[in-house]
Design an enzyme around this catalytic site. Structure first.
Site, PDB file in Angstrom:
ATOM      1  N   SER A 134     -41.173  69.290  23.144  1.00 39.92           N
ATOM      2  CA  SER A 134     -40.165  69.578  22.128  1.00 39.92           C
ATOM      3  C   SER A 134     -38.787  69.483  22.760  1.00 39.92           C
ATOM      4  O   SER A 134     -38.611  69.833  23.936  1.00 39.92           O
ATOM      5  CB  SER A 134     -40.387  70.987  21.551  1.00 39.92           C
ATOM      6  N   ARG A 191     -52.287  28.111  -8.368  1.00 38.09           N
ATOM      7  CA  ARG A 191     -51.407  28.580  -7.289  1.00 38.09           C
ATOM      8  C   ARG A 191     -50.552  29.702  -7.840  1.00 38.09           C
ATOM      9  O   ARG A 191     -49.965  29.565  -8.904  1.00 38.09           O
ATOM     10  CB  ARG A 191     -50.522  27.440  -6.764  1.00 38.09           C
TER      11      ARG A 191
END
Length: 457
Positions: free
Chosen positions: A283, A322
């Site tokens: 920390s 497509r």
């Protein structure tokens, strides 16, 4: 369209260096070049191009094709063209023409942009999937080992985050192993379906090749060492959606594992701890802390991957021969799923490889309830005499009294005539032995591990 890592400085936190490379800009363009080389070589194999047609492309493959100048050009022109393949083919054709004008005539013959991009993606997946499988195998093997080693290590089972009857740590790891094994086989099956050639031309008919389409398709698949599908799959995206969905399932299980470990790392629990390392889990303000950083990354992936998988699924209804938009939605989504899954696997592998297991704390935590976790044991034994409902009510009253008086449940029950009418003190004491209330835990572990061994044969 360019699939550079979007992670930047966080790339090796949420992904891995090798997976970042597989889905880098350079790798994608190199695989597109590999497709075009194989196509020219297949044209030669089929007698549809001069024998020298593929040589300039083979030479280009030997070097890194994506120079900074070409990258800048592709980046700007792809935005105008709508995909990366159109400007890429122009650049490639010009590069081939510099050494062989005749060979340049055959670049991209019979193909469409989607053929290049989809097959390049498949070639990337062929590199990416084994990377995941390697780490998955390692995590699975480690879970199997821990399941065996800790088949008798007792800790509190937990439901709704509250302590319940005891389980064993081995049973938890057998559960992880069982799920990971299912994902392993899902990934293998999905990879067999997804690693196929895409070659169909403008509308999936190869009409521009007249009668030579099937012959060229087979030759191209052979050159790329890919399986040839029965027909082009331009707007049938189920195989891509399947493999990403499998990764969604896998990261979900990895997230479950990370959740269990992280909860067990809470200081007031203290049953498991991630491996320590220089600069790992600290920390910036609290020197005493040891954060579950590996678990945090895995959980981040478990949160991020499902919406990306949803995008792949949502992109499946593509229009006619497509697609418009759905195909485009996959371009950055799929690589990100692979990156995040790779990172999650790498982190969970590190976590369980060096996992610190505190069996003494597990035993201490079981004792903190003064026997309340064995209430079910007593209730089920009394049910033989009183019936389930009445026995449950009687033990419930005893537990409330034990809590109010801060006394062991065994002592309270020993003072109740309705209980001692049927039990001796020794019999009652045995009902509070955790080892005698593990049910079929050992059998479940052994059956699971035997099943996993058979699956590997």
């Amino acid at each position: 369209m360019v699939t550079a890592s979007s992670s930047g400085l966080l790339a090796e936190l949420f992904s891995t260096a090798v997976m970042e490379q597989v889905f880098s800009d350079a790798s994608q363009v190199q695989q597109m070049l590999r497709f075009e080389w194989a196509l020219s070589a297949a044209l030669t194999d089929c007698g549809l191009a001069p024998t020298t047609a593929a040589a300039p492309l083979a030479a280009l493959l030997e070097a890194e094709f994506l120079t900074p100048e070409r990258a800048n050009h592709l980046r700007s022109t792809a935005a105008l063209a709508g995909n990366l393949a159109i400007p890429f083919v122009k650049i490639l054709t010009a590069a081939v023409a510099e050494t062989d004008v005749e060979a340049a005539r055959f670049v991209h013959t019979g193909a469409t942009s989607q053929d290049v991009l989809d097959t390049a993606l498949v070639l990337q997946l062929r590199e990416a999937i084994p990377l995941l499988q390697h780490d998955l195998d390692a995590v699975l093997a480690r879970c199997i080992k821990l399941a065996r080693e800790h088949s008798g290590t007792i800790l509190a089972g937990r439901t709704w985050l509250q302590q319940g009857p005891p389980v064993t740590l081995g049973l938890k790891f057998a559960g992880y192993a069982d799920a990971l094994s299912r994902h392993k086989h899902r990934l293998q099956q999905a990879s067999e379906r997804v690693l196929v050639l895409q070659f169909g031309g403008a509308v999936g008919t190869l009409a521009s090749l007249r009668g030579d389409g099937l012959k060229l398709s087979s030759a191209l698949a052979k050159r790329l060492e890919l399986r040839e599908p029965s027909l082009p799959w331009h707007t049938h995206r189920d195989n891509l959606a399947e493999v990403t969905t499998v990764l969604g399932l896998l990261t979900g299980t990895l997230g479950k594992m990370a959740t269990d470990v992280a909860l067990s790392m809470q200081m007031e629990v203290g049953e498991l701890t991630e491996p320590a390392g220089e600069g790992r889990g600290g920390s910036s303000t609290m020197p005493h802390k040891r954060n579950p950083v590996g678990c945090a990354v895995v959980l981040a992936a478990a949160l991020r991957v499902p919406p990306l998988v949803a995008t792949m699924l949502a992109a499946m209804p593509q229009e006619h021969e497509r697609g418009l938009g759905g195909w485009h939605a996959e371009w950055e989504t799929l690589p990100q799923i692979f990156r995040l899954t790779a990172g999650a696997l790498s982190q969970i592998r590190h976590v369980i490889d060096g996992l610190e297991i505190h069996a003494d704390r597990m035993a201490d935590n079981l004792e903190r309830t003064h026997g309340l976790v064995q209430a079910e044991s007593v209730s089920s034994a009394l049910a033989e005499y009183w019936g389930r409902s009445e026995a449950h009510h009687l033990v419930e009253e005893a537990t409330l009294r034990a809590v109010q008086e801060n006394r062991p449940l065994e002592s309270v029950l020993g003072e109740m005539p309705a209980v001692m009418e049927h039990f001796t003190l020794a019999t009652l004491h045995r009902l509070f032995d955790y080892r005698d209330y593990l049910g079929s835990s050992r059998e479940f572990i052994e059956r699971t591990l035997q099943s996993l061994e058979r699956a590997e044969d």
